[in-house]
Structure formats: C-alpha cells, structure tokens
Design a protein around this motif. Sequence first.
Motif, PDB file in Angstrom:
ATOM      1  N   TYR A  27      59.495 125.238 -30.612  1.00 31.97           N
ATOM      2  CA  TYR A  27      60.298 125.427 -29.361  1.00 31.97           C
ATOM      3  C   TYR A  27      61.011 126.651 -29.447  1.00 31.97           C
ATOM      4  O   TYR A  27      60.759 127.668 -28.544  1.00 31.97           O
ATOM      5  N   LYS A  31      60.016 130.317 -27.607  1.00 28.88           N
ATOM      6  CA  LYS A  31      61.024 130.550 -26.588  1.00 28.88           C
ATOM      7  C   LYS A  31      61.213 132.209 -26.983  1.00 28.88           C
ATOM      8  O   LYS A  31      61.388 133.016 -26.108  1.00 28.88           O
ATOM      9  N   LYS A  34      58.850 134.254 -25.757  1.00 28.98           N
ATOM     10  CA  LYS A  34      58.605 134.453 -24.527  1.00 28.98           C
ATOM     11  C   LYS A  34      57.237 133.802 -24.069  1.00 28.98           C
ATOM     12  O   LYS A  34      56.625 134.177 -22.992  1.00 28.98           O
ATOM     13  N   ILE A  35      57.016 132.701 -24.723  1.00 30.24           N
ATOM     14  CA  ILE A  35      55.568 131.951 -24.612  1.00 30.24           C
ATOM     15  C   ILE A  35      56.146 130.682 -23.268  1.00 30.24           C
ATOM     16  O   ILE A  35      57.133 129.979 -23.793  1.00 30.24           O
ATOM     17  N   ASN A  36      55.322 130.487 -22.358  1.00 32.57           N
ATOM     18  CA  ASN A  36      55.945 129.669 -21.226  1.00 32.57           C
ATOM     19  C   ASN A  36      55.870 128.266 -21.975  1.00 32.57           C
ATOM     20  O   ASN A  36      55.291 127.909 -22.973  1.00 32.57           O
ATOM     21  N   PHE A  37      56.433 127.223 -21.254  1.00 34.60           N
ATOM     22  CA  PHE A  37      56.910 125.781 -21.925  1.00 34.60           C
ATOM     23  C   PHE A  37      55.665 125.071 -22.194  1.00 34.60           C
ATOM     24  O   PHE A  37      55.235 124.767 -23.306  1.00 34.60           O
ATOM     25  N   THR A  39      52.250 126.277 -22.377  1.00 38.10           N
ATOM     26  CA  THR A  39      51.405 126.785 -23.322  1.00 38.10           C
ATOM     27  C   THR A  39      52.049 126.658 -24.837  1.00 38.10           C
ATOM     28  O   THR A  39      51.203 126.086 -25.774  1.00 38.10           O
ATOM     29  N   GLY A  40      53.355 126.677 -24.840  1.00 36.09           N
ATOM     30  CA  GLY A  40      54.221 126.465 -26.358  1.00 36.09           C
ATOM     31  C   GLY A  40      53.916 124.864 -26.419  1.00 36.09           C
ATOM     32  O   GLY A  40      53.716 124.620 -27.845  1.00 36.09           O
ATOM     33  N   SER A  94      63.847 121.862 -25.720  1.00 35.89           N
ATOM     34  CA  SER A  94      63.847 122.290 -24.488  1.00 35.89           C
ATOM     35  C   SER A  94      64.945 122.017 -23.292  1.00 35.89           C
ATOM     36  O   SER A  94      65.081 122.446 -22.384  1.00 35.89           O
TER      37      SER A  94
END
Length: 135
Positions: A27, A31, A34-37, A39-40, A94
């Motif tokens: 995570y 983060k 800057k990969i969205n939640f 997709t991460g 998160s």
Amino acid sequence: MDNKKEYSKNLFDIYSFSHISHGILFYLLFKYLKINFLTGLYLTIILEFLWEMFENTEFIICVYRKDYENYDGDSYLNITGDIIFTIIGYLLASKTIYGSVLFLIISEIILIPYKANFLELSFGSLLKKTNLSSC
C-alpha cells in the motif's frame, strides 16, 4: 513453538503477521507511486500470489530449510491465508498509515525470537550466502 511441522499448513500461523506487513508495504509503495486504491489492491494480490508461487519452489524451500529445518512448503490453505492477510495489511494501511507503520515496528520486534518477522523471513533467510550456496 514446538510443532514447527504444522506451520505453513493452516490458514493462520505465526508467519501470517509478515504477510500483513507485505500488504502494508505494498500500500505504501503504491501510494508513493500514485497508483489508485483499487489498481494497487489488484497489483498487491497478483504480486503476493506470484511471491507464494516463488516461495514454494524447491529452491526456496531448500533455502528456508536451512533456518526452519522442517519446512516443506506451504499448503494451499496456507497460501490462501497468506494472500488474505496481505489484503488485510493493505486495507489496514489504507485506513491508518500511522497505525500500520506502528504495526510494522511492533510486529518486527515481537516476532524476532520466533524468526517470523518480515525482515528475517524476506532478507535474513533468502540472502544468507550459506543458505544459497548449498541449494
């Protein structure tokens, strides 16, 4: 911790905490990148699944056996649990980055005597020359 043969056979074992750490670190990495939640989260699941496949190759089982003498690989149930605990770590991070970093620090310290902390498992066993040379 007498019955080491049972480790890595159940859904949850002492090593599950290190998989929570994997999720937290994934995570934090995603983060930072800057990969969205979502997709991460998908990448976390895929990467953890790949790690589990790698971790259960004959070579890695041989390497781990140097420090964990009865290790003979993970059961499918344990692999499933490891992935679930990685997801839990990702979700924890998160919700609370500070809480998850605190978890990382405390779990690393508490698990040292059991050789079940993330650093010992991921770097200690895998990068020792003595472990690698005889496999």
